[in-house]
Motif scaffolding. Sequence first.
Motif, short mmCIF file in Angstrom:
data_model
loop_
_atom_site.label_atom_id
_atom_site.label_comp_id
_atom_site.label_asym_id
_atom_site.label_seq_id
_atom_site.Cartn_x
_atom_site.Cartn_y
_atom_site.Cartn_z
N VAL A 158 -0.22 -2.55 1.87
CA VAL A 158 1.34 -2.91 2.03
C VAL A 158 2.11 -3.02 0.81
N PRO A 159 3.27 -2.18 0.76
CA PRO A 159 4.19 -2.23 -0.29
C PRO A 159 4.19 -3.66 -1.11
N LYS A 163 5.24 -7.71 0.33
CA LYS A 163 4.33 -8.75 0.06
C LYS A 163 4.85 -10.05 -0.98
N TYR A 164 5.69 -9.66 -1.76
CA TYR A 164 6.02 -10.77 -2.76
C TYR A 164 7.05 -11.49 -2.06
N HIS A 228 4.75 -2.66 8.44
CA HIS A 228 3.70 -2.41 7.95
C HIS A 228 2.24 -3.18 8.71
N LEU A 229 2.72 -3.52 9.52
CA LEU A 229 1.55 -4.56 10.21
C LEU A 229 0.85 -3.79 11.34
N GLY A 230 1.03 -2.47 11.75
CA GLY A 230 0.46 -1.63 12.58
C GLY A 230 -0.99 -1.54 12.37
N PHE A 389 -3.14 -7.79 -4.01
CA PHE A 389 -2.06 -7.48 -4.91
C PHE A 389 -2.54 -6.28 -5.96
N SER A 390 -2.22 -5.53 -6.56
CA SER A 390 -2.30 -4.69 -7.51
C SER A 390 -3.14 -5.39 -8.79
#
Length: 417
Positions: A158-159, A163-164, A228-230, A389-390
Motif C-alpha cells: 500500500v502506498p 498509510k500515513y 488499495h484494498l482489493g 512501512f518502509s
Amino acid sequence: MTESSLQWLAAALFALALAHTFAAKQFERLSHRFPRHSGLFHLLGEVEVVFGLWAIVLVCCMALLAGGPAALAYAESRNYTEPLFVFVVMVIAASRPVLWAVSALTQGLAQLAPISTPVARVWLGLAAVPLLGSAVTEPAAMTIAALMLAPLAFRPEVPAMPKYLALGVLFVNVSIGGTLTAYAAPPVLMVATTWQWDSAFMFQHFGWKAALAVCCNATIATLALRAHLGGAQDDGESLPPVPLPVVAVHIALLAGVVLFAHHPVIFLGIFLMFMGYTQAYARHQSPLILKEALLVAFFLAGLVVLGGMQRWWLQPIVSGLEPLALFAGALGLTAVTDNAALTYLGSLIQGLPAESRYMLVAGAVAGGGLTVIANAPNPAGLALLKRGFSDETVSAGGLLLGAALPTAIAAAAFLLL
C-alpha cells in the motif's frame, strides 16, 4: 548541584529524546549501511526504546551530579501504573479469543454494509473500534484496531501517503474516541475527579462531538485507502474458531483489568491468572505479543521519568493563557509531551475557569495523534503497525503530516459544535 541545574539538564535530555524520535528512521538506514553494527543502530532506531533509553541517561546523570540516593528516590517517586496497565491490556486484548470475537462481530457488520467487506472493515476499524475505547479504554481499543487493520490497510504494497493518513486518523480517533466517558481517556482521567466531570458531562460536552469527528476522519481515510484494498487478506478470517467459554473467560479477564485499571496489585494478579489460563488452553491461543507490549511499557515508563522533570516550564505556559490561546497551546504542546501530563498540570491550577478547563482538555485530546508521544496508546499502535512501512520504521514527519487533517477536523468539532 542545584535543583535549577537538574531541571535544565532534564529539559535538555527531553529535547534530545524528541530529536531522537524524529531521527529514528535515519538510525534504521544506518543499520543497513553499516552491517557490522546493525544491531546497535537497529536498537537506536526502535522508537519504543527512545524515551526509556534517555530516561536511563537522566537517572545516571542525577546519580553522578546529585548522588545515588537522590536519583533512586526520584525514580521510585514516579507513578508507573499506566505503563503497567498498557502492557497488561495490550497482551490480553491481542489474544486470539478476543481478536476472534471482535473479528467475527465486525465481519458480520461489514457483510451488512452496501460496500465491499474489506472497505467496511477498514471503516469499522478506524471508527467503531476507537469509539469502543470509551468502554474498554483507549490502549485496548488501539491494540484491537491495529491488529484488525494491519493485514487490510497497513501492508507493504500500500502506498505510503494513504498509510500515513490512516495512521494519523487512527491515532487521532483513539485519542478523541475515549471522551464519551470519564474513565477511558488518560487526559480526561487526570482531571475528572478534581473537576467533578462524570460520564454524563463528558458525553454532553465532548462525546457526541468526538463521535462526529471520528466518523468523518474514518470516512476520509477509508476513501483514500479504497483503491488499495482489493488484495487485502484479513488474518482475522483465518483464525480458527474459539469455543465460546474460552472467549467468555478472556473477555471477563479483560473487563476485570479495565475495571481495576488504577490498581496495579489487582490487575497484575488478573494478568497472572490470564497467563495461567493461556497455558492451560494453549490449543486455543496464538503467541502472545509480550515483546511488543514490553517495548511499549518501556517507552511509557521512560516518558514518565523524563516528563516528571518538565513541570517547571510547562505549567507556567498552561496557566498563563486565555481560553482560545490555551486550546491552541494545548494542541501544540501535546505534540511534544504526553497529553495526560498536560491536563494533569492544568488540574493543579487553582480557580481555572470552566471555559479554560474545556479548552485545555479539548486541545489535548485533539492533538493526541500528532506524534508517537502525544497520547499513551500511540506507541502500542506504532509497535503493531510499523511492519507495514518502509524499513519497518514510521517517520515522525510522515505521521505529523498524516495526522494534520484529522487533527484539524477534531479541533473544529470541539471549537465550533
